[in-house]
Design an enzyme around this catalytic site. Structure first.
Site, short mmCIF file in Angstrom:
data_model
loop_
_atom_site.label_atom_id
_atom_site.label_comp_id
_atom_site.label_asym_id
_atom_site.label_seq_id
_atom_site.Cartn_x
_atom_site.Cartn_y
_atom_site.Cartn_z
N LYS A 194 0.83 -1.22 0.00
CA LYS A 194 0.00 0.00 0.00
C LYS A 194 0.86 1.26 0.00
O LYS A 194 2.01 1.25 0.45
CB LYS A 194 -0.97 0.03 1.18
CG LYS A 194 -0.34 0.05 2.58
CD LYS A 194 0.06 1.43 3.09
CE LYS A 194 0.78 1.38 4.42
NZ LYS A 194 1.60 2.53 4.74
N ASP B 74 -2.30 -2.01 9.96
CA ASP B 74 -2.49 -2.01 8.50
C ASP B 74 -2.99 -3.36 7.97
O ASP B 74 -3.19 -3.51 6.76
CB ASP B 74 -1.17 -1.67 7.79
CG ASP B 74 -0.72 -0.25 8.07
OD1 ASP B 74 -1.57 0.59 8.42
OD2 ASP B 74 0.48 0.02 7.92
#
Ligand code: C5P
Length: 317
Positions: free
Chosen positions: A20, A152
């Site tokens: 990401k 995350d």
């Protein structure tokens, strides 16, 4: 033969999981539990780790080609497997009673690079173990378990583009048709997420009260408008000054990025990977060639997003 018998012919499960970039990352106050409240926009890109999990007589985690990555249960993937095991046991689902797993990670996501590689491996492990242990947990169930493993991890399960709140684990998707083309300038070496947050606290305490507070709403509006120049103008990361402070050499990479003709340049998450937003794939190829010649990073990659989160690509399913 049942899936619970590790001495038998059970197939390993192979999962692919993306890295990401945070398009915007606003860091707010420190909470009672020591974490910072965040507002962020996550964006999954097509740079993948591959995680293969098989039933085994004991827990193990190995990484191919990266001796610096922790092995065994110190690795976030091992923590994910153990946490899911306990959760399934608690809920009385699946076939976990006798089963431990061997986890093998093939890395492409930079290690300690600010692209959530460790969280990605944890998310992939949850998806694989859920199949091996016949947990039949939903992705939302796995995200709940994942949030106990790392902030995350839930995003790595879903992928796409999403707003994150809380520690980053509370997600809502951003509806956009935009594909974004990027060049990643990957540094030689990493930064500890915890150290970068601590440095941000120090800068906020001791430094000038000016350079912080990214506007997450601006990047969301830009994504909805479909205007890549507006997205580039809205990119922002409150952690960037802290990453630059801990790794001063990164200023050269960012400056080279600005000179390369990219539309926007941002340190990814806690760094040190630098992400350069480009107009289209051809532009990204030109910017990548330009960056390669500067000697300001170890590896240059072109990627695009958004892509979906952790997905099974082989084995028992
Ligand atoms: O959740 P995760 O283990 O990925 O976080 C690593 C470290 O980063 C935490 O121990 C904490 O020091 C810092 N962090 C934070 N606020 C967040 C996320 C992470 O302070 N929202």
């Amino acid at each position: 033969m049942t899936v619970g018998n590790f001495g038998g012919s059970t197939e390993p499960v192979r999962v692919r999981v993306p890295a990401k970039i945070n398009l915007a990352l606003a860091v707010h106050e420190v909470r009672g539990d020591g974490y910072h409240e965040l507002s962020t926009v996550f964006h999954a890109v097509d740079l993948y780790d591959e995680v293969t999990v098989r039933l085994a007589p004991r827990w193990s985690v190995t990484t191919i080609g990266h001796p610096e990555v922790p092995t065994g249960l110190k690795n976030l993937a091992g923590k994910a497997a153990k946490t899911l095991h306990a959760a399934m046991r608690g809920a009385g689902v699946g076939t976990v009673m006798a089963d431990q797993v061997a986890i093998e990670i093939r890395k492409q996501i930079p290690v300690a690079g600010g692209m959530a590689g460790g969280s990605a491996d944890a998310a992939a492990t949850l998806v694989a173990c859920n199949v091996l242990w016949r947990g039949e947990m939903t992705r939302d169930d796995l995200a709940e378990v994942g949030s106990m493993v790392g902030s995350d991890v839930p995003f790595a399960l879903y992928g796409g583009t999403a707003v994150g709140a809380g520690r980053g684990e509370q997600l809502s998707p951003v509806l956009t048709r935009m594909t974004l083309d990027w060049v990643l300038a990957i540094a030689d070496g990493g930064l500890s997420t915890q150290a970068v947050f601590t440095e941000l606290d120090r800068l906020r305490r001791d430094g000038p009260p000016t350079m912080f507070r990214v506007d997450v709403e601006q990047v969301i509006a830009a994504l909805r408008s479909g205007d890549v120049d507006a997205v580039a103008a809205a990119l922002g990361n409150d952690l960037e000054p802290a990453a630059l402070s801990l790794n001063p050499g990164l200023r050269r990479t960012v400056a080279a990025g600005v000179d390369s003709g990219a539309l926007g340049v941002i340190v990814s998450g806690s760094g040190p990977t630098v992400a350069l937003l480009c107009r289209d794939p051809e532009h990204a190829t030109r910017v990548a060639a330009q960056m390669s010649g500067t000697g300001t990073c170890k590896v240059v990659r072109t990627v695009s997003g958004p892509v979906q989160g952790a997905r099974i690509i082989g084995g028992a399913f």
